[in-house]
Write a protein that holds these residues in place. Structure first.
Motif, PDB file in Angstrom:
ATOM      1  N   LEU A 159      76.850-123.286-130.535  1.00 25.84           N
ATOM      2  CA  LEU A 159      77.499-124.312-129.739  1.00 25.84           C
ATOM      3  C   LEU A 159      78.785-123.819-129.100  1.00 25.84           C
ATOM      4  N   ASP A 160      79.483-122.947-129.803  1.00 29.58           N
ATOM      5  CA  ASP A 160      80.788-122.496-129.324  1.00 29.58           C
ATOM      6  C   ASP A 160      81.053-121.104-129.875  1.00 29.58           C
ATOM      7  N   GLY A 161      81.923-120.372-129.218  1.00 32.63           N
ATOM      8  CA  GLY A 161      82.264-119.045-129.705  1.00 32.63           C
ATOM      9  C   GLY A 161      81.493-117.951-129.001  1.00 32.63           C
ATOM     10  N   PRO A 162      81.662-116.705-129.454  1.00 34.38           N
ATOM     11  CA  PRO A 162      81.128-115.550-128.730  1.00 34.38           C
ATOM     12  C   PRO A 162      79.607-115.462-128.673  1.00 34.38           C
ATOM     13  N   PHE A 163      78.893-116.117-129.587  1.00 34.99           N
ATOM     14  CA  PHE A 163      77.437-116.007-129.600  1.00 34.99           C
ATOM     15  C   PHE A 163      76.741-117.187-128.922  1.00 34.99           C
ATOM     16  N   PRO A 201      62.492-130.198-137.117  1.00 32.35           N
ATOM     17  CA  PRO A 201      62.584-131.551-136.558  1.00 32.35           C
ATOM     18  C   PRO A 201      63.245-131.565-135.187  1.00 32.35           C
ATOM     19  N   GLY A 202      63.656-130.400-134.703  1.00 32.38           N
ATOM     20  CA  GLY A 202      64.354-130.308-133.424  1.00 32.38           C
ATOM     21  C   GLY A 202      65.849-130.162-133.611  1.00 32.38           C
ATOM     22  N   ALA A 203      66.561-130.154-132.486  1.00 33.48           N
ATOM     23  CA  ALA A 203      68.026-130.041-132.471  1.00 33.48           C
ATOM     24  C   ALA A 203      68.519-128.769-133.160  1.00 33.48           C
ATOM     25  N   GLY A 204      67.682-127.734-133.178  1.00 26.15           N
ATOM     26  CA  GLY A 204      68.094-126.455-133.742  1.00 26.15           C
ATOM     27  C   GLY A 204      67.903-126.300-135.225  1.00 26.15           C
ATOM     28  N   TRP A 205      67.335-127.311-135.885  1.00 34.80           N
ATOM     29  CA  TRP A 205      67.166-127.261-137.336  1.00 34.80           C
ATOM     30  C   TRP A 205      65.797-126.679-137.702  1.00 34.80           C
ATOM     31  N   THR A 206      65.775-125.820-138.717  1.00 33.88           N
ATOM     32  CA  THR A 206      64.531-125.257-139.231  1.00 33.88           C
ATOM     33  C   THR A 206      64.546-125.316-140.746  1.00 33.88           C
ATOM     34  N   CYS A 223      70.313-123.559-139.435  1.00 37.77           N
ATOM     35  CA  CYS A 223      70.734-124.194-138.195  1.00 37.77           C
ATOM     36  C   CYS A 223      72.017-123.538-137.707  1.00 37.77           C
ATOM     37  N   CYS A 224      72.049-123.158-136.450  1.00 35.34           N
ATOM     38  CA  CYS A 224      73.260-122.587-135.853  1.00 35.34           C
ATOM     39  C   CYS A 224      73.808-123.490-134.747  1.00 35.34           C
ATOM     40  N   ALA A 225      73.350-124.751-134.755  1.00 32.85           N
ATOM     41  CA  ALA A 225      73.805-125.708-133.748  1.00 32.85           C
ATOM     42  C   ALA A 225      74.268-127.007-134.394  1.00 32.85           C
ATOM     43  N   ALA A 226      74.857-126.880-135.570  1.00 31.96           N
ATOM     44  CA  ALA A 226      75.322-128.062-136.310  1.00 31.96           C
ATOM     45  C   ALA A 226      76.765-128.372-135.938  1.00 31.96           C
TER      46      ALA A 226
END
Length: 298
Positions: A159-163, A201-206, A223-226
């Protein structure tokens, strides 16, 4: 090692991981020196190389001429072809995870490195952290049967930062980015992975449920989009209690000092490393199974 004996390292890539980790680690360590940098963008290579007195190379072949070993910090799809060239040139390689974009390419890379007879390591950062190593030794020596486990890696890195601007991370998600670390640690702790079920379930969660050789089961939440609730930890459950470790604090600068020292030793002394390209291939195969299940569930 004396200063004269320091391993000359060439760095491929000039992105966030190369600039924040690999360049300072290999430039300032007592076992290595950074001699060359090559990247797709020449200006980025120059900007990274100059503070360390390294040469920004106009081409990959020039980098190979200026180093004894090559460290990669590039996208999975770009890494294999260059790593094969480095291995054929007799250079030991430190590979980024995952080692390739797909299993067939990863298998070919492993075969080329094996045929070349050069050393290889994969940058599975947790495996070089002293506290993680102590934890795994404790698990192996404990007088209990570990029957289950869980690992949560929940961050906002995409969501934010270098990656956040990394195309391959955004396209293929946490399973390809942090999945190798999670699968690696759980398979070391509980045994080889023999079966799995992956859902999203979506939204980046596995969520992944694993069955290990010997019958133990484990669960991963990646998840890397929390936006909140960040954590990176692991816990094992056994007949005589539990064992837990906060990976977010256990993986620190000491891990990269160990990585650097062991890579330098591999270059100078030869031999094999437990986190070599074959380990990378095993993890690539596990990732492929998880991605197939996720694709089928969509």
């Amino acid at each position: 090692m004396t200063m004269v004996e320091r391993v000359a390292v060439g760095l491929v890539g000039a992105g966030p991981w190369a600039s924040q980790v690999h360049a300072p680690v290999f430039a300032t360590g007592p076992e290595t020196r950074l001699t060359a940098v090559w990247a797709r963008r020449p200006e980025a290579a120059r900007e990274l190389a100059e503070p360390y007195g390294a040469q920004a190379c106009a081409g990959f072949d020039e980098l190979l001429d200026r180093c004894e070993a090559v460290v990669f910090a590039i996208a999975p799809e770009a890494q294999p072809a260059l790593a094969e060239r480095a291995a054929r040139a007799g250079k030991a390689v430190l590979l980024e995870k995952p080692i390739a974009g797909d299993v067939d390419t990863a298998r070919r890379l492993a075969d080329v490195i094996g045929a070349a007879g050069v050393g290889s390591m994969v940058a599975l950062s947790a495996r070089y952290a002293p506290r993680v190593r102590d934890f795994l030794v404790h698990l192996a020596g404990a007088e209990t049967a570990w029957r289950g486990g869980r690992l949560a890696c929940v961050t906002d890195a995409f969501l934010d930062g270098p990656f956040a601007a990394s195309p391959w991370r955004q396209t293929r998600g946490a399973i390809l980015d942090v999945g190798p670390h999670a699968f690696d640690l759980m398979s070391v702790a509980l045994g080889d992975i023999v079966d799995m079920r992956a859902d999203s379930p979506g939204a980046g969660w596995t969520a992944v449920q694993l069955v290990h050789a010997g019958g133990a089961v484990s669960q991963l939440v990646l998840c890397c989009a929390a936006e909140a609730g960040h954590r990176y930890d692991v816990e094992l459950y056994g007949s005589a209690g539990t064992a837990a470790l906060d990976l977010s604090t256990a993986i620190d600068g000491a891990a990269f000092a160990v990585l650097r020292a062991e890579f330098a030793s591999l270059v100078r002394d030869g031999g094999e490393h437990v986190c070599d390209v074959r380990r990378g291939l095993y993890l690539q195969e596990v990732i492929a199974r998880a991605e197939q299940q996720l694709a089928a569930a969509r």
